[in-house]
Design a protein around this motif. Sequence first.
Motif, mmCIF file in Angstrom:
data_model
loop_
_atom_site.group_PDB
_atom_site.id
_atom_site.type_symbol
_atom_site.label_atom_id
_atom_site.label_comp_id
_atom_site.label_asym_id
_atom_site.label_seq_id
_atom_site.Cartn_x
_atom_site.Cartn_y
_atom_site.Cartn_z
ATOM 1 N N LEU A 81 3.211 -3.183 -18.604
ATOM 2 C CA LEU A 81 3.268 -4.595 -18.233
ATOM 3 C C LEU A 81 4.709 -5.042 -18.018
ATOM 4 O O LEU A 81 5.006 -5.793 -17.079
ATOM 5 C CB LEU A 81 2.598 -5.449 -19.311
ATOM 6 C CG LEU A 81 1.071 -5.398 -19.345
ATOM 7 C CD1 LEU A 81 0.556 -5.998 -20.642
ATOM 8 C CD2 LEU A 81 0.474 -6.147 -18.159
ATOM 9 N N ALA A 82 5.614 -4.575 -18.879
ATOM 10 C CA ALA A 82 7.032 -4.940 -18.731
ATOM 11 C C ALA A 82 7.580 -4.427 -17.410
ATOM 12 O O ALA A 82 8.329 -5.135 -16.719
ATOM 13 C CB ALA A 82 7.842 -4.387 -19.907
ATOM 14 N N GLU A 83 7.226 -3.204 -17.037
ATOM 15 C CA GLU A 83 7.670 -2.645 -15.750
ATOM 16 C C GLU A 83 7.129 -3.468 -14.588
ATOM 17 O O GLU A 83 7.846 -3.732 -13.608
ATOM 18 C CB GLU A 83 7.204 -1.192 -15.631
ATOM 19 C CG GLU A 83 7.901 -0.234 -16.579
ATOM 20 C CD GLU A 83 7.302 1.162 -16.547
ATOM 21 O OE1 GLU A 83 7.886 2.067 -17.186
ATOM 22 O OE2 GLU A 83 6.254 1.364 -15.897
ATOM 23 N N LEU A 84 5.879 -3.880 -14.696
ATOM 24 C CA LEU A 84 5.261 -4.668 -13.637
ATOM 25 C C LEU A 84 5.964 -6.011 -13.470
ATOM 26 O O LEU A 84 6.349 -6.405 -12.366
ATOM 27 C CB LEU A 84 3.776 -4.870 -13.956
ATOM 28 C CG LEU A 84 2.996 -5.815 -13.045
ATOM 29 C CD1 LEU A 84 2.975 -5.302 -11.617
ATOM 30 C CD2 LEU A 84 1.570 -6.009 -13.574
ATOM 31 N N PHE A 85 6.156 -6.721 -14.566
ATOM 32 C CA PHE A 85 6.733 -8.065 -14.490
ATOM 33 C C PHE A 85 8.221 -8.043 -14.167
ATOM 34 O O PHE A 85 8.746 -9.014 -13.621
ATOM 35 C CB PHE A 85 6.473 -8.827 -15.791
ATOM 36 C CG PHE A 85 5.091 -9.410 -15.878
ATOM 37 C CD1 PHE A 85 4.773 -10.557 -15.176
ATOM 38 C CD2 PHE A 85 4.109 -8.798 -16.630
ATOM 39 C CE1 PHE A 85 3.492 -11.101 -15.231
ATOM 40 C CE2 PHE A 85 2.827 -9.324 -16.694
ATOM 41 C CZ PHE A 85 2.514 -10.482 -15.997
ATOM 42 N N ALA A 86 8.905 -6.951 -14.480
ATOM 43 C CA ALA A 86 10.341 -6.857 -14.183
ATOM 44 C C ALA A 86 10.597 -6.553 -12.709
ATOM 45 O O ALA A 86 11.711 -6.738 -12.221
ATOM 46 C CB ALA A 86 10.989 -5.783 -15.050
ATOM 47 N N SER A 87 9.581 -6.106 -12.004
ATOM 48 C CA SER A 87 9.772 -5.689 -10.616
ATOM 49 C C SER A 87 9.845 -6.876 -9.669
ATOM 50 O O SER A 87 9.252 -7.931 -9.916
ATOM 51 C CB SER A 87 8.630 -4.764 -10.187
ATOM 52 O OG SER A 87 7.407 -5.488 -10.106
ATOM 53 N N GLU A 88 10.583 -6.671 -8.594
ATOM 54 C CA GLU A 88 10.586 -7.618 -7.480
ATOM 55 C C GLU A 88 9.760 -7.084 -6.317
ATOM 56 O O GLU A 88 9.338 -7.851 -5.440
ATOM 57 C CB GLU A 88 12.017 -7.872 -7.022
ATOM 58 C CG GLU A 88 12.892 -8.514 -8.084
ATOM 59 C CD GLU A 88 14.343 -8.584 -7.670
ATOM 60 O OE1 GLU A 88 14.819 -9.719 -7.474
ATOM 61 O OE2 GLU A 88 14.982 -7.527 -7.522
ATOM 62 N N ALA A 89 9.548 -5.802 -6.311
ATOM 63 C CA ALA A 89 8.713 -5.148 -5.304
ATOM 64 C C ALA A 89 8.030 -3.952 -5.950
ATOM 65 O O ALA A 89 8.559 -3.358 -6.893
ATOM 66 C CB ALA A 89 9.541 -4.696 -4.102
ATOM 67 N N ILE A 90 6.846 -3.628 -5.440
ATOM 68 C CA ILE A 90 6.073 -2.513 -5.978
ATOM 69 C C ILE A 90 5.650 -1.612 -4.821
ATOM 70 O O ILE A 90 5.156 -2.096 -3.807
ATOM 71 C CB ILE A 90 4.822 -3.001 -6.730
ATOM 72 C CG1 ILE A 90 5.191 -4.041 -7.797
ATOM 73 C CG2 ILE A 90 4.080 -1.832 -7.365
ATOM 74 C CD1 ILE A 90 3.990 -4.750 -8.386
ATOM 75 N N VAL A 91 5.871 -0.331 -4.996
ATOM 76 C CA VAL A 91 5.419 0.663 -4.026
ATOM 77 C C VAL A 91 4.312 1.474 -4.682
ATOM 78 O O VAL A 91 4.525 2.074 -5.748
ATOM 79 C CB VAL A 91 6.564 1.592 -3.580
ATOM 80 C CG1 VAL A 91 6.053 2.625 -2.581
ATOM 81 C CG2 VAL A 91 7.706 0.777 -2.986
ATOM 82 N N ILE A 92 3.147 1.468 -4.072
ATOM 83 C CA ILE A 92 1.995 2.166 -4.644
ATOM 84 C C ILE A 92 1.614 3.309 -3.722
ATOM 85 O O ILE A 92 1.093 3.097 -2.621
ATOM 86 C CB ILE A 92 0.793 1.219 -4.832
ATOM 87 C CG1 ILE A 92 1.180 0.038 -5.732
ATOM 88 C CG2 ILE A 92 -0.390 1.974 -5.425
ATOM 89 C CD1 ILE A 92 0.068 -0.999 -5.887
ATOM 90 N N GLY A 93 1.880 4.536 -4.156
ATOM 91 C CA GLY A 93 1.446 5.705 -3.414
ATOM 92 C C GLY A 93 -0.017 5.964 -3.707
ATOM 93 O O GLY A 93 -0.361 6.336 -4.831
ATOM 94 N N ALA A 94 -0.873 5.736 -2.710
ATOM 95 C CA ALA A 94 -2.310 5.756 -2.953
ATOM 96 C C ALA A 94 -3.044 6.583 -1.906
ATOM 97 O O ALA A 94 -3.513 6.047 -0.897
ATOM 98 C CB ALA A 94 -2.856 4.329 -2.964
ATOM 99 N N PRO A 95 -3.168 7.884 -2.097
ATOM 100 C CA PRO A 95 -4.007 8.663 -1.196
ATOM 101 C C PRO A 95 -5.475 8.309 -1.392
ATOM 102 O O PRO A 95 -5.863 7.848 -2.473
ATOM 103 C CB PRO A 95 -3.728 10.110 -1.630
ATOM 104 C CG PRO A 95 -3.360 9.996 -3.083
ATOM 105 C CD PRO A 95 -2.614 8.700 -3.204
ATOM 106 N N MET A 96 -6.261 8.478 -0.349
ATOM 107 C CA MET A 96 -7.699 8.266 -0.481
ATOM 108 C C MET A 96 -8.339 9.536 -1.012
ATOM 109 O O MET A 96 -8.224 10.605 -0.407
ATOM 110 C CB MET A 96 -8.335 7.896 0.861
ATOM 111 C CG MET A 96 -9.856 7.756 0.793
ATOM 112 S SD MET A 96 -10.641 7.431 2.393
ATOM 113 C CE MET A 96 -10.505 5.650 2.464
#
Length: 206
Positions: A81-96
């Motif tokens: 949660l701390a990593e999420l809230f500290a971010s200004e941008a999120i990159v999600i590598g999501a293969p199907m």
Amino acid sequence: MKVLHLDSSSLGAVSVSRQIGAAVAAELAGASGSVVYRDLTAQPIAHLDGNLIAAMRPAPGATPPEDAAVKAELALNETLLAELFASEAIVIGAPMYNFSVPSQLKAWIDRVAQAGRTFRYGASGPEGLVGDRKVVIVSSRGGKYAGMPFEAALDHQEAYLRGVLGFFGIKDVTVIRAEGIGMGPEARDAAIAAALAQVDGLTAAA
């Protein structure tokens, strides 16, 4: 820019989503930014079980858990949660994988999707609490789904991620997609090149 970069492909160095995701994270962070990287396959997050769910959603008057393993998992939740809230941008590598996201990515979502932390229910319905920030979903697919009526109905990957992020209150979502990578070497190379061509414009749009 402070970037949180998540990878969930099991394919290691040959992964398309990892290759493109690294380029996206570097572009968004720039020379003066930072990247917090979490490899959800190399360091998998345990899936929810009954003991952890009970600890995360304690009944009124329940005593805090004494089990060391459960305490460690609760501490991990706070880190995520701390990593999420500290971010200004999120990159999600999501293969199907089989029309959806890898289970490793689902495990991360299950840990951060917490009532009162990333969302809440009010008089007018659910409200996202994360606050808007830029998210780039790096989507890789063996076949082609976008704009294909039958195939699009099987998309429980991008649609699911958009739904979860929107539930958290995140609306600035960009998808960089590499489709058809399982349709031969030429199709794979073309899909990667097309996806990487979209990376350069991300900073201007951030």
